[in-house]
Design an enzyme around this catalytic site. Structure first.
Site, PDB file in Angstrom:
ATOM      1  N   ASN A 160       0.774  -1.272  -0.154  1.00  0.00           N
ATOM      2  CA  ASN A 160       0.057   0.071   0.035  1.00  0.00           C
ATOM      3  C   ASN A 160       0.876   1.323   0.095  1.00  0.00           C
ATOM      4  O   ASN A 160       0.621   2.297  -0.563  1.00  0.00           O
ATOM      5  CB  ASN A 160      -1.022   0.061   1.227  1.00  0.00           C
ATOM      6  CG  ASN A 160      -0.485  -0.244   2.505  1.00  0.00           C
ATOM      7  OD1 ASN A 160       0.876  -0.807   2.480  1.00  0.00           O
ATOM      8  ND2 ASN A 160      -1.146   0.301   3.393  1.00  0.00           N
ATOM      9  N   LYS A 183      12.358  -8.024   2.010  1.00  0.00           N
ATOM     10  CA  LYS A 183      11.311  -8.747   0.933  1.00  0.00           C
ATOM     11  C   LYS A 183      10.343  -7.627   0.826  1.00  0.00           C
ATOM     12  O   LYS A 183       9.496  -7.555   1.733  1.00  0.00           O
ATOM     13  CB  LYS A 183      10.830  -9.935   1.825  1.00  0.00           C
ATOM     14  CG  LYS A 183       9.837 -10.784   0.461  1.00  0.00           C
ATOM     15  CD  LYS A 183       8.804 -11.570   0.774  1.00  0.00           C
ATOM     16  CE  LYS A 183       7.934 -11.253   1.348  1.00  0.00           C
ATOM     17  NZ  LYS A 183       6.990 -10.197   0.584  1.00  0.00           N
ATOM     18  N   GLU A 186       5.412  -8.133  -3.331  1.00  0.00           N
ATOM     19  CA  GLU A 186       5.688  -8.772  -4.756  1.00  0.00           C
ATOM     20  C   GLU A 186       4.854  -7.914  -5.845  1.00  0.00           C
ATOM     21  O   GLU A 186       5.108  -7.760  -7.044  1.00  0.00           O
ATOM     22  CB  GLU A 186       5.316 -10.336  -4.796  1.00  0.00           C
ATOM     23  CG  GLU A 186       6.506 -11.155  -4.282  1.00  0.00           C
ATOM     24  CD  GLU A 186       6.471 -11.060  -2.800  1.00  0.00           C
ATOM     25  OE1 GLU A 186       5.620 -10.725  -2.102  1.00  0.00           O
ATOM     26  OE2 GLU A 186       7.657 -11.395  -2.295  1.00  0.00           O
ATOM     27  N   LEU A 259       0.798  -3.298  12.570  1.00  0.00           N
ATOM     28  CA  LEU A 259      -0.423  -4.300  11.697  1.00  0.00           C
ATOM     29  C   LEU A 259      -1.716  -3.596  11.757  1.00  0.00           C
ATOM     30  O   LEU A 259      -1.583  -2.406  11.250  1.00  0.00           O
ATOM     31  CB  LEU A 259      -0.297  -5.489  13.072  1.00  0.00           C
ATOM     32  CG  LEU A 259       0.736  -6.061  13.254  1.00  0.00           C
ATOM     33  CD1 LEU A 259       0.754  -7.083  14.370  1.00  0.00           C
ATOM     34  CD2 LEU A 259       1.392  -6.636  11.992  1.00  0.00           C
ATOM     35  N   GLU A 389     -11.015  -5.085   9.862  1.00  0.00           N
ATOM     36  CA  GLU A 389     -10.371  -3.941   8.860  1.00  0.00           C
ATOM     37  C   GLU A 389     -10.868  -3.964   7.417  1.00  0.00           C
ATOM     38  O   GLU A 389     -10.349  -4.807   6.753  1.00  0.00           O
ATOM     39  CB  GLU A 389      -8.762  -4.037   9.083  1.00  0.00           C
ATOM     40  CG  GLU A 389      -8.062  -3.079   8.286  1.00  0.00           C
ATOM     41  CD  GLU A 389      -6.592  -2.893   8.528  1.00  0.00           C
ATOM     42  OE1 GLU A 389      -6.286  -4.140   8.510  1.00  0.00           O
ATOM     43  OE2 GLU A 389      -5.882  -1.942   8.456  1.00  0.00           O
TER      44      GLU A 389
END
Ligand code: NAD
Length: 484
Positions: A160, A183, A186, A259, A389
């Site tokens: 995001n 990482k 993707e 989170l 959420e």
């Protein structure tokens, strides 16, 4: 149309970055990178093999001794030089970001500049990584506290905010003297890789930073199982955060986790309703609502409820979703078709429980993963939307009769990331400040994210903070020396 011809031409083929070398797909497994505004394939993303991950671990481990020994001034110089390169390249990076993530180009550009700002801030803060001298218990005893880098770190970042989230983890780790295996998401590789490239071009020694891709769960398990990794940092959902915490517990690895959230926005009886509506519409629909700190549960005092709903819906109706490359688009698409399905199912459930759709509520016809900016009112607390959420352009407005009720309902969920309130009244500010279980609180403001201030959540919204002095300390161990 001009914006359509811009697409693949401007999108660089993503590569892995290990031990200071850029690695192409060759015979590695690949996956498509999609433009969420069109569904069009932008590039083929190489997945790291086990051998690649081992090489990244080895490179980060080998580079650690040199990087921790480097003068903070030297680490600062490289971060600053990279920040300058990111600013110089802002237009190109922003274009890649809009292509891979969908957000309007002006938002993408602001995010790129915020990433450069983050590099600069940590560059300076790394030079002020002060320990302290504690008075001894005798005349001759000297007690010193040192801050030392924790070692090799791993970081996992989402799609995001594909530049500023990696920027926080990269700059925090590097400024503290840690090395990092990153990482990146993707879905959005180019934005983060552009930051990595800026650091490479600024002279970062090989192995200090490595960037990989793969199946998220496989890469994170492999890195967290490795004894080389001392700490990890993750931004993403609470569910995945809990999984990673369990895996990392085996090796008692340190963690910073940012989170999920389900931010309440409390509109008090004395609030300036128009000002609140202006700010909250902008905050709610930025990045198509795909922001962990987006205001979502609106608790509005009965005295101003009708006026606020009218002002909010009026402004929402004027928003135009569309391809982020078009000047006229106020919000871009959702990240993938799964998010559209999630919006459909959450809205249907809320309506079945008695909620009313004031505007929006549908996917857009045509290509891309767009969703109309949506306002629902009278959403019962037991509807899924009030508990899960939504991570999309949905605003849920409910009436309350007092500040106490708003605080109690705000605190009902296990989340505690951001909260917002609109009031001019000092005692009410104090009541909200004391009462809300939250990591960040904006009062008459939605600006809770700045490189110089801690960003993080309480309860199930995370562990620790990024940015601020806390963001640097998160990458440090404390060493006590007692001398006599
Ligand atoms: P998802 O949970 O599959 O993925 C979310 C992100 O976490 C992705 O970037 C993914 O690569 C990463 N991820 C997933 N499993 C992982 C693992 N085992 N190890 C390391 N990384 C892992 O869901 P999605 O459909 O892509 O996104 C939707 C949900 O993700 C939203 O509901 C939202 O709660 C959450 N999310 C949160 C943030 C945030 O800023 N806190 C950002 C993006 C997504």
């Amino acid at each position: 149309m001009q914006y359509e011809s811009t697409t693949t031409l401007s999108y660089a083929q993503p590569q892995l970055y290990i031990a200071g070398r850029w690695l192409e797909a060759q015979d590695r497994r690949t996956e498509d990178v999609l433009n969420p505004a069109t569904g069009q394939v932008l590039a083929q993303l190489p997945h790291a093999t086990r051998a690649d991950l081992d090489a990244a671990l080895q490179a980060a481990q080998q580079a650690f001794a040199g990087w921790r020994a480097a003068a903070p001034l030297e680490r600062s110089r490289i971060l600053r030089a990279a920040a300058t390169l990111v600013r110089e390249r802002a237009d190109t990076i922003a274009l890649s970001m809009t292509l891979e993530q969908g957000k309007p180009l002006r938002e993408a550009r602001l995010e790129v500049l915020a990433s450069a700002d983050t590099f600069d801030w940590y560059a300076e803060e790394g030079r002020r990584n002060y320990g302290r001298v504690v008075p001894g218990r005798t005349l001759t005893q000297r007690i010193t506290v040192l801050h030392e880098p924790v070692g090799v770190c791993a970081a996992f970042t989402p799609w995001n905010f594909p530049a500023v989230t990696p920027a926080r983890k990269i700059a925090g780790a590097l400024a503290a003297g840690c090395t990092l295996i990153l990482k990146l998401a993707e879905e959005t590789p180019a934005s983060g890789l552009a930051l990595v490239r800026a650091l490479h071009d600024a002279g970062l020694p090989p192995g200090v930073l490595n960037a990989v891709f793969g199946v998220p769960g496989e890469v994170s398990s492999y890195l967290l199982d490795s004894p080389v990794v001392a700490k990890f940092s993750f931004t993403g959902s609470t569910a995945v955060g809990k999984l990673l915490a369990q895996q990392a517990a085996k090796g008692l690895k340190r963690a910073t986790m940012e989170l999920g959230g389900h931010a309440p926005a409390i509109i008090c009886a004395d609030a300036d309703v128009n000002q609140a509506a202006d700010m909250l519409v902008a905050g709610k629909f930025r990045n198509a609502g795909q922001i962990c700190i987006a205001p979502t549960r609106f608790y509005v005092h009965a005295q101003v409820y009708d006026a606020f709903v009218q002002a909010f819906v009026e402004r929402t109706r004027k928003l135009q979703p569309g391809n982020g490359l078009k000047e006229s688009s106020h919000l871009g698409p959702l990240a993938n078709p799964r998010r559209q399905q999630a919006m459909r199912s959450l809205i249907d459930d809320a309506v079945q429980h008695g909620a009313r759709v004031e505007c929006g509520g549908q996917a857009l016809e045509g290509p891309g993963f767009f969703w109309q900016p949506t306002v629902l009112t009278d959403v019962p607390e037991h509807a899924r939307l009030m508990n899960e959420e939504p991570f999309g352009p949905l605003a849920l407005i409910n009436r309350v009769d007092s500040v106490e009720e708003a605080i109690e309902r705000s605190n009902r969920l296990p989340y505690g990331l951001a909260s917002y309130a609109f009031t001019q009244h000092s005692p009410t500010r104090m009541q909200l400040t004391r009462g809300l279980q939250t990591g960040m609180l904006g009062i008459n403001s939605l600006n809770v994210s700045m490189s110089e201030a801690p960003f993080g959540g309480v309860k199930e919204s995370g562990w620790g903070s990024e940015c601020g002095i806390e963001g640097l300390q998160a990458y440090c161990d404390i060493k006590l020396i007692s001398e006599d």
